[in-house]
Design an enzyme around this catalytic site. Structure first.
Site, PDB file in Angstrom:
ATOM      1  N   HIS A 288       0.837  -1.217   0.000  1.00  0.00           N
ATOM      2  CA  HIS A 288       0.000   0.000   0.000  1.00  0.00           C
ATOM      3  C   HIS A 288       0.864   1.256   0.000  1.00  0.00           C
ATOM      4  CE1 HIS A 288      -3.013  -2.994   1.450  1.00  0.00           C
ATOM      5  NE2 HIS A 288      -3.746  -2.311   0.592  1.00  0.00           N
ATOM      6  N   ASN A 289       1.689   1.380  -1.080  1.00  0.00           N
ATOM      7  CA  ASN A 289       2.624   2.518  -1.191  1.00  0.00           C
ATOM      8  C   ASN A 289       2.189   3.405  -2.362  1.00  0.00           C
ATOM      9  OD1 ASN A 289       3.452   1.138  -3.580  1.00  0.00           O
ATOM     10  ND2 ASN A 289       4.631  -0.263  -2.272  1.00  0.00           N
ATOM     11  N   PHE A 290       3.014   4.417  -2.679  1.00  0.00           N
ATOM     12  CA  PHE A 290       2.610   5.379  -3.720  1.00  0.00           C
ATOM     13  C   PHE A 290       2.465   4.693  -5.089  1.00  0.00           C
ATOM     14  CE2 PHE A 290       1.874   9.349  -5.653  1.00  0.00           C
ATOM     15  CZ  PHE A 290       2.554   9.355  -6.871  1.00  0.00           C
TER      16      PHE A 290
ATOM     17  N   HIS B 136       1.256   1.756  -5.662  1.00  0.00           N
ATOM     18  CA  HIS B 136      -0.106   1.189  -5.687  1.00  0.00           C
ATOM     19  C   HIS B 136      -1.096   2.308  -6.019  1.00  0.00           C
ATOM     20  CE1 HIS B 136      -3.796  -0.836  -4.596  1.00  0.00           C
ATOM     21  NE2 HIS B 136      -4.026   0.043  -3.648  1.00  0.00           N
TER      22      HIS B 136
ATOM     23  N   HIS C 249      -6.962   7.208  -2.182  1.00  0.00           N
ATOM     24  CA  HIS C 249      -7.751   6.157  -1.525  1.00  0.00           C
ATOM     25  C   HIS C 249      -7.030   5.364  -0.437  1.00  0.00           C
ATOM     26  CE1 HIS C 249      -5.686   3.221  -4.020  1.00  0.00           C
ATOM     27  NE2 HIS C 249      -6.236   2.271  -3.298  1.00  0.00           N
ATOM     28  N   ASP C 250      -5.694   5.303  -0.422  1.00  0.00           N
ATOM     29  CA  ASP C 250      -4.959   4.547   0.605  1.00  0.00           C
ATOM     30  C   ASP C 250      -3.936   5.424   1.340  1.00  0.00           C
ATOM     31  OD1 ASP C 250      -4.878   1.210  -0.913  1.00  0.00           O
ATOM     32  OD2 ASP C 250      -6.001   1.971   0.819  1.00  0.00           O
TER      33      ASP C 250
ATOM     34  N   ASP D 265      -9.002  -0.610  -7.666  1.00  0.00           N
ATOM     35  CA  ASP D 265      -8.219  -0.888  -6.450  1.00  0.00           C
ATOM     36  C   ASP D 265      -7.662  -2.315  -6.436  1.00  0.00           C
ATOM     37  OD1 ASP D 265      -8.925  -0.935  -2.859  1.00  0.00           O
ATOM     38  OD2 ASP D 265      -7.068  -0.565  -3.971  1.00  0.00           O
TER      39      ASP D 265
ATOM     40  N   GLN E  50      -4.936 -17.208  -4.489  1.00  0.00           N
ATOM     41  CA  GLN E  50      -5.193 -16.292  -5.624  1.00  0.00           C
ATOM     42  C   GLN E  50      -6.258 -16.840  -6.565  1.00  0.00           C
ATOM     43  OE1 GLN E  50      -4.471 -13.484  -5.350  1.00  0.00           O
ATOM     44  NE2 GLN E  50      -4.172 -12.412  -7.257  1.00  0.00           N
TER      45      GLN E  50
END
Ligand SMILES: COc1ccc(NC(=O)[C@H](C)Nc2nc3c(cnn3-c3ccccc3C)c(=O)[nH]2)cc1
Length: 295
Positions: free
Chosen positions: A41-43, A45, A81-82, A191, A242
């Site tokens: 959940h970094n930039f 993403h 969003h995150d 997302d 998955q």
């Protein structure tokens, strides 16, 4: 950030909302600064989700079906969003009784936080890309961004998908509620859409996600907190988790959206079906290996 800036320019937001380029740059730099350096959940993403949203807007020709305010809401929600995600999901926040869980009374603590940080950035004059909007426009855009970011809480997945299914047969772009549900579906699709990308891009994202999940479950074990099964490094079987995710979460969501925009069949459903085959093969190979090792 430059690429994100181009997306705002290409969608004519600069002209439509009189956004000053320097303010847009400041906004995107602040957003860049407020994402954390964690595995998933970094930039990057944030960029992938925004780029997917941008692509969906063009592929579905949404510019001709929705007004600029709604498009601005969708793109800005994807960007924000995150924000400030620390790599621990809502279940952890609630079980560990963190400050966020306390502040938001266990109600989508993360998504409420991402949205609050977004408006902290937008409150500052130098990064407020909405500063030249009328009060009514600002109120509408703020309401839309809050709805979209809060919709990314996966515990609400089935409710939002069922709502979309119920209006699909008679979808009406002039109906505000229909547009709102569609915007939530589009940010949700953006997302979790990594598997719609080429496998050499998609698979590393799953490894990063599992790294973040394993880190959380290690902490949960140390703190004696409940451990989510699909996050436990001792229990997760990567390919079978998955294939389950693609079959039960991703495909049903994408198929519903493709019911409204048939062109998406080739762009996002076809690659996801190939990803399902890829992980199913990996699952079988792992099983065969286990049998051989067991002998
Ligand atoms: C209904 O709530 C759910 C459902 C599924 C999951 N996650 C999974 O099943 C597993 C870990 N796989 C998975 N999860 C994914 C992906 C993309 N985003 N994403 C994700 C990340 C963080 C939180 C929730 C999700 C779905 C992906 O490609 N695979 C997490 C929450």
């Amino acid at each position: 950030m430059v690429l994100l800036q181009v997306m705002y320019t290409d969608l004519d937001f600069i002209a439509a909302f009189n956004i000053e380029p320097a303010v847009l740059h400041h906004f995107l730099f602040e957003v860049y600064r407020r994402y954390n350096n964690i595995p998933f959940h970094n930039f990057k993403h944030c960029f992938c989700v925004t780029q997917m949203m941008y692509g969906l807007i063009w592929l579905t020709d949404l510019k001709s079906k929705m007004d600029s305010e709604d498009l601005l809401i969708m793109l800005t929600s994807a960007v924000c969003h995150d924000l400030d995600h620390a790599g621990y999901n809502n279940a952890y926040q609630i079980n560990a009784r963190t400050e966020l869980a306390l502040r938001y009374n266990d109600i989508s603590p993360l998504e409420n936080h991402h949205c609050a940080i977004a408006f902290e950035i937008l409150e500052k004059t130098e990064s407020n890309i909405f500063r030249n909007l009328s009060m009514n426009q600002y109120k509408r855009i703020r309401e839309g961004i809050i709805k979209c970011i809060l919709a990314t809480d996966m515990t609400r997945h089935n409710d939002i998908l069922n709502k979309f299914k119920s209006i699909l047969t008679a979808f009406d772009f002039t109906n505000k509620e229909h547009r709102e549900v569609l915007m939530m579906i589009l940010i949700k699709v953006s997302d979790i859409s990594n598997e719609a990308r080429p496998m050499e891009v998609a698979e590393p994202w799953l490894d990063c996600l599992l790294q973040e999940f394993y880190n959380q479950s290690d902490v949960e074990k140390l703190e004696g907190l409940p451990v989510t099964p699909f996050m436990d490094r001792d229990k997760v079987n990567k390919p079978s988790s998955q294939t389950g995710f693609i079959r039960f979460v991703l495909l049903p969501l994408f198929i519903e959206l493709a019911n409204l925009f048939p062109c998406l069949e080739q762009h996002i459903i076809h690659p996801v079906r190939k990803a399902l085959d890829y992980y199913t093969e990996m699952e079988k190979a792992l099983e065969r290996e286990k049998v051989i090792r067991a002998q």
